[in-house]
Motif scaffolding. Structure first.
Motif, PDB file in Angstrom:
ATOM      1  N   ARG A 124      -5.126   1.350   7.801  1.00  0.00           N
ATOM      2  CA  ARG A 124      -3.853   1.373   7.720  1.00  0.00           C
ATOM      3  C   ARG A 124      -3.221   1.626   6.292  1.00  0.00           C
ATOM      4  NH1 ARG A 124      -0.274   0.299  11.755  1.00  0.00           N
ATOM      5  NH2 ARG A 124      -1.374   0.343  14.055  1.00  0.00           N
ATOM      6  N   ILE A 125      -3.789   0.726   5.395  1.00  0.00           N
ATOM      7  CA  ILE A 125      -3.267   0.713   3.788  1.00  0.00           C
ATOM      8  C   ILE A 125      -3.900   2.011   3.288  1.00  0.00           C
ATOM      9  CG2 ILE A 125      -3.274  -1.585   3.967  1.00  0.00           C
ATOM     10  CD1 ILE A 125      -5.537  -1.975   2.297  1.00  0.00           C
ATOM     11  N   SER A 126      -4.800   2.664   3.513  1.00  0.00           N
ATOM     12  CA  SER A 126      -5.186   3.799   2.809  1.00  0.00           C
ATOM     13  C   SER A 126      -4.578   5.204   3.293  1.00  0.00           C
ATOM     14  CB  SER A 126      -6.626   3.962   3.059  1.00  0.00           C
ATOM     15  OG  SER A 126      -7.056   4.166   4.291  1.00  0.00           O
ATOM     16  N   HIS A 127      -3.690   5.180   4.093  1.00  0.00           N
ATOM     17  CA  HIS A 127      -2.758   6.407   4.522  1.00  0.00           C
ATOM     18  C   HIS A 127      -1.414   6.260   3.512  1.00  0.00           C
ATOM     19  CE1 HIS A 127      -4.128   6.310   8.987  1.00  0.00           C
ATOM     20  NE2 HIS A 127      -5.152   6.686   8.038  1.00  0.00           N
ATOM     21  N   PHE A 128      -1.537   7.322   2.609  1.00  0.00           N
ATOM     22  CA  PHE A 128      -0.646   7.443   1.555  1.00  0.00           C
ATOM     23  C   PHE A 128       0.496   8.214   1.742  1.00  0.00           C
ATOM     24  CE2 PHE A 128      -4.326   6.039  -1.413  1.00  0.00           C
ATOM     25  CZ  PHE A 128      -4.372   4.773  -1.214  1.00  0.00           C
ATOM     26  N   THR A 174       0.211 -10.596  11.850  1.00  0.00           N
ATOM     27  CA  THR A 174       0.280  -9.738  10.660  1.00  0.00           C
ATOM     28  C   THR A 174      -0.913  -9.198  10.243  1.00  0.00           C
ATOM     29  OG1 THR A 174       1.972 -11.165   9.874  1.00  0.00           O
ATOM     30  CG2 THR A 174       1.200  -9.526   8.511  1.00  0.00           C
ATOM     31  N   ARG A 175      -2.209  -9.728  10.417  1.00  0.00           N
ATOM     32  CA  ARG A 175      -3.390  -9.345   9.913  1.00  0.00           C
ATOM     33  C   ARG A 175      -3.706  -7.892  10.310  1.00  0.00           C
ATOM     34  NH1 ARG A 175      -7.465 -12.335   7.909  1.00  0.00           N
ATOM     35  NH2 ARG A 175      -6.640 -14.373   8.745  1.00  0.00           N
ATOM     36  N   PRO A 176      -3.589  -7.569  11.694  1.00  0.00           N
ATOM     37  CA  PRO A 176      -4.255  -6.139  11.949  1.00  0.00           C
ATOM     38  C   PRO A 176      -3.388  -4.922  11.087  1.00  0.00           C
ATOM     39  CG  PRO A 176      -3.705  -7.468  13.844  1.00  0.00           C
ATOM     40  CD  PRO A 176      -3.027  -8.076  12.471  1.00  0.00           C
ATOM     41  N   PHE A 177      -2.290  -5.320  10.637  1.00  0.00           N
ATOM     42  CA  PHE A 177      -1.648  -4.314   9.885  1.00  0.00           C
ATOM     43  C   PHE A 177      -2.002  -4.027   8.463  1.00  0.00           C
ATOM     44  CE2 PHE A 177       0.600  -5.136  13.626  1.00  0.00           C
ATOM     45  CZ  PHE A 177       0.768  -3.892  14.220  1.00  0.00           C
ATOM     46  N   PHE A 178      -2.903  -4.798   7.959  1.00  0.00           N
ATOM     47  CA  PHE A 178      -3.439  -4.396   6.749  1.00  0.00           C
ATOM     48  C   PHE A 178      -4.767  -4.122   6.593  1.00  0.00           C
ATOM     49  CE2 PHE A 178       0.365  -7.000   6.401  1.00  0.00           C
ATOM     50  CZ  PHE A 178       1.209  -6.417   5.374  1.00  0.00           C
ATOM     51  N   SER A 179      -5.356  -3.507   7.637  1.00  0.00           N
ATOM     52  CA  SER A 179      -6.723  -3.161   7.636  1.00  0.00           C
ATOM     53  C   SER A 179      -6.778  -1.864   6.637  1.00  0.00           C
ATOM     54  CB  SER A 179      -7.122  -2.666   9.090  1.00  0.00           C
ATOM     55  OG  SER A 179      -6.235  -1.642   9.536  1.00  0.00           O
ATOM     56  N   GLN A 237      -2.930  -7.993  -0.301  1.00  0.00           N
ATOM     57  CA  GLN A 237      -3.522  -7.688  -1.546  1.00  0.00           C
ATOM     58  C   GLN A 237      -3.774  -6.352  -1.891  1.00  0.00           C
ATOM     59  OE1 GLN A 237      -6.150 -10.750  -2.902  1.00  0.00           O
ATOM     60  NE2 GLN A 237      -6.935  -9.526  -4.271  1.00  0.00           N
ATOM     61  N   GLN A 238      -4.561  -5.869  -0.943  1.00  0.00           N
ATOM     62  CA  GLN A 238      -5.292  -4.465  -1.325  1.00  0.00           C
ATOM     63  C   GLN A 238      -3.995  -3.284  -0.989  1.00  0.00           C
ATOM     64  OE1 GLN A 238      -8.172  -3.945  -2.590  1.00  0.00           O
ATOM     65  NE2 GLN A 238      -7.277  -2.007  -2.846  1.00  0.00           N
ATOM     66  N   PHE A 239      -3.120  -3.867  -0.202  1.00  0.00           N
ATOM     67  CA  PHE A 239      -1.906  -2.969   0.042  1.00  0.00           C
ATOM     68  C   PHE A 239      -0.919  -2.681  -0.871  1.00  0.00           C
ATOM     69  CE2 PHE A 239       2.426  -2.214   1.255  1.00  0.00           C
ATOM     70  CZ  PHE A 239       2.310  -1.227   2.140  1.00  0.00           C
ATOM     71  N   ALA A 240      -1.094  -3.884  -1.794  1.00  0.00           N
ATOM     72  CA  ALA A 240      -0.256  -4.178  -2.940  1.00  0.00           C
ATOM     73  C   ALA A 240      -0.833  -3.230  -4.230  1.00  0.00           C
ATOM     74  CB  ALA A 240       0.057  -5.455  -3.410  1.00  0.00           C
ATOM     75  N   TYR A 241      -2.210  -3.336  -4.416  1.00  0.00           N
ATOM     76  CA  TYR A 241      -2.989  -2.695  -5.363  1.00  0.00           C
ATOM     77  C   TYR A 241      -2.773  -1.134  -5.224  1.00  0.00           C
ATOM     78  CZ  TYR A 241      -5.201  -6.709  -7.701  1.00  0.00           C
ATOM     79  OH  TYR A 241      -5.645  -7.268  -8.458  1.00  0.00           O
TER      80      TYR A 241
END
Length: 598
Positions: free
Chosen positions: A195-199, A187-192, A524-528
């Motif tokens: 990835r999480i800053s593409h809105f 799972t870890r690679p998908f929360f870099s 966590q950062q994805f959720a924020y």
């Protein structure tokens, strides 16, 4: 007993219990037979029968006494003391268990535990239900030990995993050791950050959600924001993680209870809504199992209560899974040399998972676990944030001012925008402080250990091996000795002003809404980002929010007697409940006014 695994949970439990119970009378009969055949000692049948009957409680009592003495000696060797015990009036503290279950269903969250701890004058206690130690704590140093400093010694444990298995399987939230590491590494690679800053995904679904809200408000009805937030996060999560947007926002929104019956009855449940309801029902069932403890199978003697809702859940998940397996067949699994396979551009989590395994059960378990993390948790926090902002218009005005000043009425926020919005982050943190997504959690000790005492003059707390140790960040986050006299109040400025350095900075473990240590939430950062993006878009479009009590179904608002209670219970305008995660009973029905500066 694995051969009994296909039966309802109650039947294997009874078989296991009977097996352990009959050992004592069988031993008595064996001893009587030896005396009769080898030593010619004739024992009357009634004496043999009486010995068989009394052997069961005597053996059990002997085990309890033996265990107690062993633990006393071990605690003494470790220089530790026992946690204060909450003693009930019934044998085995059965009345304590029943009161806990009743309170969990009918009272404000954590109310009964707070009452017990106040009675004992402590923040850690032993409930000792059915003569088994069950520790409960709200001490930050204990939570720090459980989650971080003594992480290897506190696991989910077989008892917890068994109660959750029919829903969570062996997914990341219900795994220990190598299986947990396996799920975590996939799972870890998908929360870099990349990835999480593409809105783009957030923006599409936020636009859909806001359009549906405006349509409903313009027709003169309130909306169930909890339902809408769940749809927004479900659509976002399924697209981000699985590349398969389930389009739950496209289904008709529910009407409030105050709407004409004809309109309410015309709205059927979509496939996505059926999944959401069934998933919530299954989570409520396994949460109830954890409240009851080891005897929970007796409540499911003839049927696994999760079976029917999980049929709906599995029927929803399996087509997504089949599509992924067809697209990435098992021939693309990890190479024989064991090297990690790179995550390709545009690849989803599910695309990557099928590289590692083609086992549909393992894949389904991980999908469901990640959906809880990606949907339920974020939807919960958005719901409580809207509730708190409705209760505190000045805070909403300050938040809108920051949004208008830094972003304006229509521009799409960027990653850097969100990072710079200190008050928005404070609003989310204060929401998570008062209503953490996972309010109660539990671990099991592997070996005997100790938990530090909050009073340096007292000995540490002794924790026997294989002891269930429950902790509550929900109650810890509200402690006035940790957060100040206004701990029960919603005040986002506490994460900005001098109180931050006074309370949180020197004691970071008083605030752990995303867990901590090796099991800290990867998303966590994805959720924020997702919560921040949605709140910005909402309050670019709407200038105010008010609660709509008349829209709630009967029996879902706080009972009238709550209004005389102290603390948040006395001021709450909704009924907070929890299964695995927190939610608002009956939804959160609100009205919003469209912004004139939008």
């Amino acid at each position: 007993m694995k051969i009994l695994g296909f039966l309802p949970p109650g039947i294997p439990y009874v078989f296991r219990t009977l097996f352990s119970v009959v050992l004592a009378p069988l031993s008595v009969l064996f001893a009587v037979d030896v005396l009769r055949t080898r030593f010619s000692v004739q024992i009357p049948i009634w004496v043999s029968a009486l010995l068989c009957i009394v052997s069961i409680p005597l053996l059990f009592a002997a085990r309890v006494v033996w265990k107690s003495q062993q633990e006393k000696q071990e605690a003494k060797r470790m220089g530790a003391r026992f946690a204060p015990v909450m003693n009930g009036n019934w044998p085995g503290n059965v009345d304590v268990l029943l009161e806990f279950v009743r309170s969990s269903r009918n009272d404000y969250p954590g109310e009964v535990q707070l009452g017990w701890m106040a009675h004992l004058g402590t923040n850690v206690m032993d409930l000792r239900v059915l003569w088994e130690d069950i520790l409960f704590t709200t001490e930050p140093e204990h939570i720090k030990a459980i989650l971080a400093t003594d992480f290897q010694n506190f696991i989910k444990g077989d008892k917890f995993k068994y109660s959750m298995r029919s829903v969570l399987g062996t997914g990341v939230f219900n795994a220990d050791g190598d299986m947990w590491k396996f799920h975590r590494s996939m799972t870890r690679p998908f929360f870099s950050r990349d990835r999480i800053s593409h809105f783009d995904i957030f923006d599409r679904h936020a636009e859909d959600a806001i359009a549906r809200m405006k349509e409903r408000f313009r027709s003169g009805y309130a909306i169930n924001f909890q339902d809408l937030a769940s749809r927004f996060t479900l659509d976002s999560a399924t697209e981000f993680l699985f590349g398969n947007d389930v389009r739950s926002l496209a289904s008709p929104l529910p009407y409030p209870y105050s709407a004409p019956a004809a309109e309410r009855s015309n709205v059927g449940l979509s496939h996505a809504e059926q999944f959401a309801r069934a998933f919530a029902e299954s989570q409520e069932i396994i949460a109830d199992r954890s409240r009851v403890g080891a005897t929970w199978p007796l409540q499911e003697m003839f049927k696994d209560k999760t079976k029917d809702p999980m049929k709906v859940v599995n029927g929803y998940i399996e087509p997504i899974l089949r599509e992924a397996l067809e697209k990435k067949p098992s021939t693309e699994e990890r190479g024989a040399n064991g090297e990690k396979m790179e995550v390709e551009e545009g690849e989803t989590l599910l695309d990557n998972l099928v590289k590692f395994t083609s086992d549909p059960i393992v894949l389904k378990d991980e999908i469901l676990n990640i959906l809880i993390a990606g949907r339920d948790t974020t939807a919960s926090t958005l719901t409580f944030a809207i509730y708190l902002l409705a209760m505190h218009p000045p805070v909403l005005a300050k938040l809108r001012s920051e949004i208008m000043e830094l972003i304006g009425p229509s521009r799409r926020p960027t990653y850097d925008d969100i990072r710079d919005m200190k008050f928005l982050r404070a609003v989310i943190n204060e929401t998570l402080r008062l209503f953490p997504v996972v309010p109660f959690n539990i671990r099991e000790s592997v070996n005997s250990t100790t938990l530090p005492s909050s009073n340096p003059t007292e000995k540490p707390i002794y924790v026997p091996a294989r002891t269930s140790t429950s902790y509550s960040v929900f109650l810890m986050h509200r402690r006035t000795d940790l957060w100040g006299p206004d701990a029960a109040e919603f005040d986002p400025d506490r994460f900005i002003d001098e109180r931050l350095k006074k309370y949180l900075t020197p004691h970071p473990f008083i605030f752990v809404p995303f867990n901590a240590g090796p099991r800290i939430c990867l998303g966590q950062q994805f959720a924020y980002n997702e919560m921040s993006f949605m709140l910005i878009r909402l309050f670019q479009s709407f200038s105010s929010v008010t609660l709509s009590p008349s829209s709630h179904p009967p029996g879902t608002l706080p009972p009238p007697e709550w209004s005389s209670a102290k603390g948040r219970k006395g001021i709450e305008k909704f009924w907070p409940k929890s299964h695995l995660t927190m939610y608002s009973l009956g939804g959160l029905w609100v009205n919003m006014e469209e912004a004139k500066d939008a």
